[in-house]
Design a protein around this motif. Structure first.
Motif, PDB file in Angstrom:
ATOM      1  N   PHE A  57       0.928  -1.155  -0.156  1.00  0.00           N
ATOM      2  CA  PHE A  57      -0.114  -0.052   0.023  1.00  0.00           C
ATOM      3  C   PHE A  57       0.877   1.345   0.047  1.00  0.00           C
ATOM      4  O   PHE A  57       2.175   1.221   0.338  1.00  0.00           O
ATOM      5  CB  PHE A  57      -0.837  -0.084   1.079  1.00  0.00           C
ATOM      6  CG  PHE A  57      -0.255   0.013   2.439  1.00  0.00           C
ATOM      7  CD1 PHE A  57       0.046   1.141   3.239  1.00  0.00           C
ATOM      8  CD2 PHE A  57       0.116  -1.275   3.120  1.00  0.00           C
ATOM      9  CE1 PHE A  57       0.408   1.078   4.473  1.00  0.00           C
ATOM     10  CE2 PHE A  57       0.774  -1.451   4.531  1.00  0.00           C
ATOM     11  CZ  PHE A  57       1.003  -0.173   5.084  1.00  0.00           C
ATOM     12  N   SER A  58       0.245   2.265  -0.436  1.00  0.00           N
ATOM     13  CA  SER A  58       0.666   3.658  -0.300  1.00  0.00           C
ATOM     14  C   SER A  58      -0.147   4.562  -0.544  1.00  0.00           C
ATOM     15  O   SER A  58      -1.513   4.310  -0.909  1.00  0.00           O
ATOM     16  CB  SER A  58       1.753   3.936  -1.483  1.00  0.00           C
ATOM     17  OG  SER A  58       1.193   3.773  -2.859  1.00  0.00           O
ATOM     18  N   GLY A  59       0.236   5.878  -0.162  1.00  0.00           N
ATOM     19  CA  GLY A  59      -0.813   7.013  -0.440  1.00  0.00           C
ATOM     20  C   GLY A  59      -0.573   8.045   0.501  1.00  0.00           C
ATOM     21  O   GLY A  59       0.457   8.317   1.320  1.00  0.00           O
ATOM     22  N   LYS A  60      -1.541   8.905   0.802  1.00  0.00           N
ATOM     23  CA  LYS A  60      -1.690  10.224   1.714  1.00  0.00           C
ATOM     24  C   LYS A  60      -2.557   9.980   3.008  1.00  0.00           C
ATOM     25  O   LYS A  60      -3.830   9.756   2.317  1.00  0.00           O
ATOM     26  CB  LYS A  60      -1.779  11.373   0.892  1.00  0.00           C
ATOM     27  CG  LYS A  60      -0.485  11.793   0.057  1.00  0.00           C
ATOM     28  CD  LYS A  60      -0.742  13.152  -0.539  1.00  0.00           C
ATOM     29  CE  LYS A  60       0.107  13.433  -1.645  1.00  0.00           C
ATOM     30  NZ  LYS A  60      -0.178  14.405  -2.288  1.00  0.00           N
ATOM     31  N   ILE A  61      -2.179  10.395   4.042  1.00  0.00           N
ATOM     32  CA  ILE A  61      -3.297  10.655   5.300  1.00  0.00           C
ATOM     33  C   ILE A  61      -3.181  12.024   5.704  1.00  0.00           C
ATOM     34  O   ILE A  61      -2.075  12.581   5.854  1.00  0.00           O
ATOM     35  CB  ILE A  61      -3.203   9.538   6.080  1.00  0.00           C
ATOM     36  CG1 ILE A  61      -1.624   9.183   6.732  1.00  0.00           C
ATOM     37  CG2 ILE A  61      -3.574   8.178   5.555  1.00  0.00           C
ATOM     38  CD1 ILE A  61      -1.515   8.387   7.855  1.00  0.00           C
ATOM     39  N   ARG A  62      -4.342  12.361   6.046  1.00  0.00           N
ATOM     40  CA  ARG A  62      -4.376  13.933   6.347  1.00  0.00           C
ATOM     41  C   ARG A  62      -4.816  14.061   7.861  1.00  0.00           C
ATOM     42  O   ARG A  62      -6.024  13.301   7.962  1.00  0.00           O
ATOM     43  CB  ARG A  62      -5.089  14.695   5.340  1.00  0.00           C
ATOM     44  CG  ARG A  62      -5.128  16.329   5.850  1.00  0.00           C
ATOM     45  CD  ARG A  62      -6.045  16.902   4.715  1.00  0.00           C
ATOM     46  NE  ARG A  62      -5.445  16.722   3.367  1.00  0.00           N
ATOM     47  CZ  ARG A  62      -4.499  17.353   2.735  1.00  0.00           C
ATOM     48  NH1 ARG A  62      -3.846  18.371   3.291  1.00  0.00           N
ATOM     49  NH2 ARG A  62      -4.367  17.127   1.440  1.00  0.00           N
ATOM     50  N   LYS A  63      -4.455  15.025   8.760  1.00  0.00           N
ATOM     51  CA  LYS A  63      -5.046  15.142  10.089  1.00  0.00           C
ATOM     52  C   LYS A  63      -6.419  16.071   9.716  1.00  0.00           C
ATOM     53  O   LYS A  63      -6.560  16.879   8.678  1.00  0.00           O
ATOM     54  CB  LYS A  63      -4.312  16.047  10.740  1.00  0.00           C
ATOM     55  CG  LYS A  63      -4.700  16.463  12.073  1.00  0.00           C
ATOM     56  CD  LYS A  63      -3.791  16.892  13.097  1.00  0.00           C
ATOM     57  CE  LYS A  63      -4.252  17.348  14.401  1.00  0.00           C
ATOM     58  NZ  LYS A  63      -5.602  17.684  14.527  1.00  0.00           N
TER      59      LYS A  63
END
Length: 174
Positions: free
Chosen positions: A148-154
């Motif tokens: 898996f890969s990607g972006k997570i945001r607060k």
């Protein structure tokens, strides 16, 4: 007559069996190297404690998959990471799940990270558009394997964590 020593042969055969990981063709597979790890903004993070995968079935197919783990053994005092995939239409199989998919999703995919030290919660669902990808590379009755890969945001914030080189092999507990 010369006596044949079968012990080395048995040891080699047992070693080969123990090296087997999740395979999409096996119904029951020996699970080794269980892990949930990735790089977060370039720093290696491991969530190998209490590692498990949960599944839900509908009409004999897996429609929900959750892979989750903890950084440290104490559940209330540690960071956690999880991945959720729900596909009612096609089921969870060995394939790529990607957000966004031409803005016409027929499945849900999101990932969450809780940093216990800073009390911050990050999720791929806070990105618009969501940018997260999971590839299920092995799926058996007792384990799941993928990358898996990607972006997570607060939440309500511009603080972003970029996830690269993510991988998991997790036992399925039903």
């Amino acid at each position: 007559m010369q006596k044949i020593n079968f012990k080395p042969i048995v040891v080699v055969l047992i070693s080969l069996v123990l090296l087997v990981n999740c395979s999409k063709n096996d119904n029951e597979t020996q699970l080794v190297d269980a892990h949930l790890e990735m790089k977060m903004n370039g720093e290696l993070k491991k969530f190998n404690n209490s590692l498990s995968a949960q599944t839900a079935y509908e009409n004999d197919k897996i429609v929900t998959l959750i892979v989750a783990g903890l950084k440290d053994p104490n559940p209330g005092e540690t960071d956690s990471f999880d991945i959720h995939i729900v596909d009612i239409d096609n089921g969870i199989t060995t394939r790529t799940f990607l957000n966004p998919v031409n803005n016409n999703l027929n499945y849900d995919l999101y990932s969450n990270y809780f940093n216990n030290l800073t009390n911050k919660y990050f999720s791929s669902s806070y990105n618009d558009p969501q940018e997260f990808k999971v590839i299920i590379t092995g799926l058996a009755n007792n384990c799941v394997k993928g990358t898996f890969s990607g972006k997570i945001r607060k939440d309500n914030n511009q603080e972003v964590i970029i996830i690269t080189e993510g991988s998991f092999i997790a036992p399925i507990e039903n």
